[in-house]
Design an enzyme around this catalytic site. Structure first.
Site, PDB file in Angstrom:
ATOM      1  N   ASP A 130       0.854  -1.189   0.000  1.00  0.00           N
ATOM      2  CA  ASP A 130       0.000   0.000   0.000  1.00  0.00           C
ATOM      3  C   ASP A 130       0.888   1.236   0.000  1.00  0.00           C
ATOM      4  O   ASP A 130       1.824   1.336   0.806  1.00  0.00           O
ATOM      5  CB  ASP A 130      -0.898   0.020   1.240  1.00  0.00           C
ATOM      6  CG  ASP A 130      -1.810  -1.194   1.322  1.00  0.00           C
ATOM      7  OD1 ASP A 130      -2.205  -1.690   0.252  1.00  0.00           O
ATOM      8  OD2 ASP A 130      -2.128  -1.643   2.439  1.00  0.00           O
ATOM      9  N   THR A 131       0.609   2.165  -0.887  1.00  0.00           N
ATOM     10  CA  THR A 131       1.470   3.339  -1.015  1.00  0.00           C
ATOM     11  C   THR A 131       0.684   4.637  -0.886  1.00  0.00           C
ATOM     12  O   THR A 131      -0.506   4.698  -1.205  1.00  0.00           O
ATOM     13  CB  THR A 131       2.204   3.352  -2.363  1.00  0.00           C
ATOM     14  OG1 THR A 131       1.255   3.568  -3.399  1.00  0.00           O
ATOM     15  CG2 THR A 131       2.919   2.049  -2.617  1.00  0.00           C
TER      16      THR A 131
END
Length: 253
Positions: A130-131
């Protein structure tokens, strides 16, 4: 089956299905078993279930719910959420889950990826990355269902996960998730040109064209939540999935 997988992502919380925006404000949208039955009928390629509260509540996966899903699903599915050790990985695989999806724990300890791959094979081990962009506009990895923004670079993490034995990366843009404005194509391209294992693009799909754009940017598969769950501008809950012919034509263009 299509060469390119189009995967509904279903978020779990308190044994129900939820959906939010930017990993926040999750609202109940239905029963997961009912959703599985609908997707069975629509002959979906693959499903992903992510328990969005297990890690932050410091609890194990809901094995009973996973078993119920496995008994109903006629299609391959992956599960993520609350996985912290190889014992849990083994239990989940033995319940009938095709893929384990590891996020926070994999980032904290890459050996979990290696151990899981030794047990189930790399093709069954997915690392979820997840960014989110920080205040300088740089991509950084977020953990704990998006609550903790680390200093980790997602490209460096993806490379390390591949070396550790991961068979696939599920890449989600928190900034785009739930917005229906499209995937982060720049991020997808950066990751896909840095690793050789398949990348599943996630976060932001609002149209079939968005799927095409993600594939053209290097993704091997696309995943979406809102696109398959909500209908119309008032976001009425209506589980849908494109016709096979629609998708086949889309990816031929």
């Amino acid at each position: 089956m299509l060469a390119i997988r189009v995967i509904p992502t279903l978020l779990l919380k308190n044994s129900g299905l939820v959906k939010g925006v930017n990993f926040k404000n999750h609202k109940y949208v239905g029963d997961p078993i009912n959703a599985v039955k609908i997707f069975n009928e629509k002959e979906v390629d693959e499903l992903v279930f992510l328990d969005v509260s297990a890690t932050n509540e410091n609890r194990e996966p809901d094995y009973r719910l996973i078993e119920d899903i496995a008994s109903e699903a006629f299609i391959p599915f992956g599960y993520g959420g609350g996985i912290t050790n190889i014992k849990q990985v083994k239990k989940i695989i033995r319940l009938g889950v095709e893929k384990v999806i590891i996020n926070t724990s994999a980032i904290n300890d890459l050996t979990l990826i290696t151990d899981a791959a030794k047990f189930a094979g790399s093709q069954s081990v997915v690392v979820s990355i997840d960014t989110k962009k920080n205040f300088l506009g740089k991509y950084r990895v977020a953990t704990n269902s998006g609550l903790t923004l680390t200093k980790l670079d997602p490209i460096e993490l993806a490379v390390a996960c591949e070396k550790a034995g991961a068979g696939e990366v599920m890449l989600t843009s928190i900034d785009n998730e739930g917005t229906s404005k499209g995937y982060d194509l720049d991020l997808i391209n950066k990751i896909c040109t840095s690793i050789t294992i398949p990348v599943v693009a996630s976060g932001g799909a609002g149209s079939l064209e968005h799927f095409k754009q993600a594939i053209d940017s290097g993704a091997s598969a696309v995943a979406a939540g809102s696109y398959f769950i909500f209908h119309g501008r008032h976001k009425a809950v209506l589980i849908t999935y494109p016709e096979y012919e629609q998708l086949e034509q889309l990816f031929k263009e």
